[in-house]
Design an enzyme around this catalytic site. Sequence first.
Site, PDB file in Angstrom:
ATOM      1  CG  HIS A  62      -2.026  -1.129   0.970  1.00 38.97           C
ATOM      2  ND1 HIS A  62      -2.072  -1.901   2.176  1.00 38.97           N
ATOM      3  CD2 HIS A  62      -2.801  -1.272   0.026  1.00 38.97           C
ATOM      4  CE1 HIS A  62      -3.172  -2.838   1.565  1.00 38.97           C
ATOM      5  NE2 HIS A  62      -3.437  -2.512   0.280  1.00 38.97           N
ATOM      6  N   GLY A 138     -14.021   0.235 -12.908  1.00 39.61           N
ATOM      7  CA  GLY A 138     -13.157   1.146 -13.282  1.00 39.61           C
ATOM      8  C   GLY A 138     -12.611   1.281 -14.501  1.00 39.61           C
ATOM      9  CG  ASP A 155      -4.722  -1.985  -4.642  1.00 44.37           C
ATOM     10  OD1 ASP A 155      -5.290  -1.965  -3.622  1.00 44.37           O
ATOM     11  OD2 ASP A 155      -4.312  -3.153  -5.017  1.00 44.37           O
ATOM     12  CB  SER A 156      -6.674  -4.197 -10.432  1.00 45.20           C
ATOM     13  OG  SER A 156      -5.221  -4.757 -11.352  1.00 45.20           O
ATOM     14  N   PRO A 162     -12.930  -9.698 -13.705  1.00 44.30           N
ATOM     15  CG  PRO A 162     -13.591  -8.693 -11.638  1.00 44.30           C
ATOM     16  CD  PRO A 162     -13.193  -9.916 -12.571  1.00 44.30           C
TER      17      PRO A 162
HETATM   18  N1  SAM Z   1      -3.338  -5.839  -3.639  1.00 44.96           N
HETATM   19  C1  SAM Z   1      -3.906  -6.815  -4.431  1.00 44.96           C
HETATM   20  C2  SAM Z   1      -3.109  -7.388  -5.658  1.00 44.96           C
HETATM   21  O1  SAM Z   1      -2.065  -6.604  -5.840  1.00 44.96           O
HETATM   22  O2  SAM Z   1      -3.377  -8.451  -6.041  1.00 44.96           O
HETATM   23  C3  SAM Z   1      -5.243  -6.193  -5.000  1.00 44.96           C
HETATM   24  C4  SAM Z   1      -6.004  -5.985  -3.905  1.00 44.96           C
HETATM   25  S1  SAM Z   1      -7.578  -5.083  -4.309  1.00 44.96           S
HETATM   26  C5  SAM Z   1      -8.614  -5.879  -3.249  1.00 44.96           C
HETATM   27  C6  SAM Z   1      -8.386  -5.616  -5.635  1.00 44.96           C
HETATM   28  C7  SAM Z   1      -9.446  -5.335  -6.024  1.00 44.96           C
HETATM   29  O3  SAM Z   1      -9.840  -4.809  -7.401  1.00 44.96           O
HETATM   30  C8  SAM Z   1     -10.608  -6.052  -5.863  1.00 44.96           C
HETATM   31  O4  SAM Z   1     -11.452  -5.698  -4.766  1.00 44.96           O
HETATM   32  C9  SAM Z   1     -11.613  -6.378  -7.093  1.00 44.96           C
HETATM   33  O5  SAM Z   1     -12.881  -6.336  -6.865  1.00 44.96           O
HETATM   34  C10 SAM Z   1     -11.115  -5.157  -7.726  1.00 44.96           C
HETATM   35  N2  SAM Z   1     -11.509  -4.909  -9.146  1.00 44.96           N
HETATM   36  C11 SAM Z   1     -10.928  -6.170 -10.152  1.00 44.96           C
HETATM   37  N3  SAM Z   1     -11.526  -5.532 -11.352  1.00 44.96           N
HETATM   38  C12 SAM Z   1     -12.184  -4.228 -11.151  1.00 44.96           C
HETATM   39  C13 SAM Z   1     -12.496  -3.636 -12.187  1.00 44.96           C
HETATM   40  N4  SAM Z   1     -12.764  -3.738 -13.449  1.00 44.96           N
HETATM   41  N5  SAM Z   1     -12.882  -2.141 -11.744  1.00 44.96           N
HETATM   42  C14 SAM Z   1     -12.903  -1.884 -10.294  1.00 44.96           C
HETATM   43  N6  SAM Z   1     -12.139  -2.865  -9.459  1.00 44.96           N
HETATM   44  C15 SAM Z   1     -11.833  -3.983  -9.704  1.00 44.96           C
END
Ligand code: SAM
Length: 276
Positions: A62, A138, A155-156, A162
Amino acid sequence: MELWFTEKQTEHFGITAKVRETLVTEKTGFQDLAIIDTVEFGRMLVLDGMVMTTVRDEFVYHEMVAHPAMITHPNPRRVLVVGGGDGGVIREVLKHPSVEKAVLVDIDGRVIAHSKTYLPEIAGWLDDPRVEVIVGDGYMYIHEHKREYDVVLVDSTEPVGPAVQLFERGFYAAIHEALKDDGIFVAQTDNPWFKADLIRKVQKDVREIFPIARLYWANIPTYPSGLWTFTMGSKKHDPLQVDESRIPEMETRYYSPRLHKAAFVLPKFVEALCAE
Ligand code: SAM
């Protein structure tokens, strides 16, 4: 009977952690979610069988998603976090007094809800009055916003489900449009041991879209290979031109003024991924 959680990082390699307790599991509209309490790394958020964050090592990830960009930009007031539903990146962004508005767009509201309940030391800043939380895609959001943000942080999850679109050239081009004329973005770009092709592709795309493209890294023990990378695209400000004496000492445990530039010094086999 002992319970162990195993993440297969590749077909033939993985990590395993002894589990004290399974706190919650849920099949959300987008992914399989679990929060488990592990002996070695404490509480751990797992999505689709992959470690997302743990209470013990989350500070590294983070801090390193947020601070290199937030420090490189001279006055970051409006910040967008794509993904990041656990709230850790928002916590770090709010450490910068210049921030007036931080918007978080995560596609899965269940990640946000469970993180608030079971990971308060990470998600506890999502209710700050400067923060707007949007449950949505996003990829769509970024295409609907032009010249609005100083800093965009992606931070995906890894490029599955998705999140696949969040590693496409079109997404980085749309980020360029969503940023103000001197804006900066950072995206997590996985690891060079198992995902070298992904890093090569993203670096090539970002180099073609942004005048300044950089790669930096950090050690995150619970992430695949432990060596994690971040790609930065900047429209004007270069992280390597930052005057370290201007970097304030912040409440951090990994990021520091000395580490700011050091993180961009890459091992040769990783550097090679940027040159091609
Ligand atoms: N730090 C972690 C990693 O590097 O693998 C990621 C943590 S964070 C919880 C990842 C987030 O991305 C998830 O909560 C997921 O729901 C979100 N996410 C995945 N695809 C997305 C999209 N198209 N738009 C917005 N959020 C998305």
